[in-house]
Design a protein around this motif. Structure first.
Motif, PDB file in Angstrom:
ATOM      1  N   TYR A 166      -5.376  -6.236  -2.447  1.00 24.67           N
ATOM      2  CA  TYR A 166      -4.741  -5.703  -3.655  1.00 24.67           C
ATOM      3  C   TYR A 166      -5.175  -6.530  -4.855  1.00 24.67           C
ATOM      4  O   TYR A 166      -5.236  -7.762  -4.790  1.00 24.67           O
ATOM      5  N   ALA A 198      -1.707   6.032   1.653  1.00 25.34           N
ATOM      6  CA  ALA A 198      -2.993   5.472   1.251  1.00 25.34           C
ATOM      7  C   ALA A 198      -3.953   5.271   2.425  1.00 25.34           C
ATOM      8  O   ALA A 198      -5.169   5.446   2.263  1.00 25.34           O
ATOM      9  N   ARG A 199      -3.466   4.888   3.598  1.00 26.32           N
ATOM     10  CA  ARG A 199      -4.385   4.679   4.732  1.00 26.32           C
ATOM     11  C   ARG A 199      -5.066   5.980   5.141  1.00 26.32           C
ATOM     12  O   ARG A 199      -6.250   5.979   5.502  1.00 26.32           O
ATOM     13  N   TRP A 235      -6.044  -0.977  -4.625  1.00 26.84           N
ATOM     14  CA  TRP A 235      -6.057  -1.338  -3.209  1.00 26.84           C
ATOM     15  C   TRP A 235      -7.450  -0.989  -2.673  1.00 26.84           C
ATOM     16  O   TRP A 235      -7.880   0.164  -2.782  1.00 26.84           O
ATOM     17  N   VAL A 264      -6.626  -4.537   3.953  1.00 25.88           N
ATOM     18  CA  VAL A 264      -6.722  -3.981   2.607  1.00 25.88           C
ATOM     19  C   VAL A 264      -6.301  -5.064   1.618  1.00 25.88           C
ATOM     20  O   VAL A 264      -5.310  -5.762   1.843  1.00 25.88           O
ATOM     21  N   LEU A 267       0.844  -1.194   0.000  1.00 25.13           N
ATOM     22  CA  LEU A 267       0.000   0.000   0.000  1.00 25.13           C
ATOM     23  C   LEU A 267       0.883   1.248   0.000  1.00 25.13           C
ATOM     24  O   LEU A 267       1.853   1.327   0.765  1.00 25.13           O
TER      25      LEU A 267
END
Length: 223
Positions: free
Chosen positions: A101, A87-88, A119, A99, A83
């Motif tokens: 992918y 992104a979080r 993601w 998450v 990730l």
């Protein structure tokens, strides 16, 4: 600005793969201008619609890239990209939230038009959606269509400019060299978030569009 508000124009060619030569495209001023106009048109279509898959299907049909204008997602197995660092925060999830992918190639007929890294947060999808994503090659946008999602583009980058740097006017372009126009494998890239009806982000996607989006006879083509 060529790509419009909030986007970036890059004039440095992509070096990740060998460039592609599309035989119908001559390396001359007219072809280069037509290629740029078409890339700008595709970019505008992608920016104005939530589903890249459906946009590519319309593009495929309009330019007769295949007998049937149907885009299929061909999953790339065995690859797992971490990730991205931010992104979080963008997905508004904690450090322990799972998450998944998914990497796919979106193809119309024999043409791979896009390679997408996705993601997504499985807890924000239905069980049926997660099962379909795990077990089929159905494009992500079609699987989650029932969420009536909206798309927020974070960046739109033209990875290749048909016009040589500093030669934006047709009069200053070089004359035809009698060769085919060589294009890099990736010509356009979008980074976007998908939001559900509750305004929760559930997917971060990076879509890299290939030169196969121009795999048709250019306007006014004469063999």
């Amino acid at each position: 600005m060529w790509l419009g508000l909030g986007s970036t124009l890059l004039l440095t060619p992509v070096h990740a793969r060998e460039p592609d030569a599309l035989p119908l495209w001559h390396d001359d001023a007219t072809s280069r201008l037509e290629a740029l106009a078409l890339l700008q048109s595709l970019n505008a279509e992608l920016l104005s619609h939530p589903s890249a898959t459906l946009t590519l299907e319309r593009w495929c049909g309009a330019h007769h890239l295949a007998p049937e204008a149907k885009v299929v997602a061909e999953r790339v197995q065995g690859e797992d990209k971490p990730l991205p660092a931010d992104a979080r925060d963008q997905l508004q999830i904690g450090t322990d939230e799972p998450v998944r992918y998914r990497r796919v190639q979106l193809a119309c007929g024999g043409h791979v038009l896009s390679e997408a890294d996705n993601w997504y947060v499985p807890s924000r999808l239905t069980e049926a959606m997660n099962h379909e994503l795990d077990t089929t090659d159905t494009p992500f946008g079609k699987v989650v269509q029932a969420l009536h999602f909206r798309r927020q583009t974070l960046s739109a980058e033209l990875l290749w400019s048909p016009l040589p740097q500093g030669r934006e006017n047709e009069a200053s372009l070089p004359a035809s060299r009698g060769a085919t126009l060589v294009m890099p494998h990736h010509v356009l890239q979008h980074r976007a978030l998908l939001f559900d009806q509750s305004n929760r982000p559930f997917s971060l996607v990076v879509e890299s569009y290939t030169s196969q989006v121009l795999a048709f006879a250019p306007p006014g083509y004469r063999p």
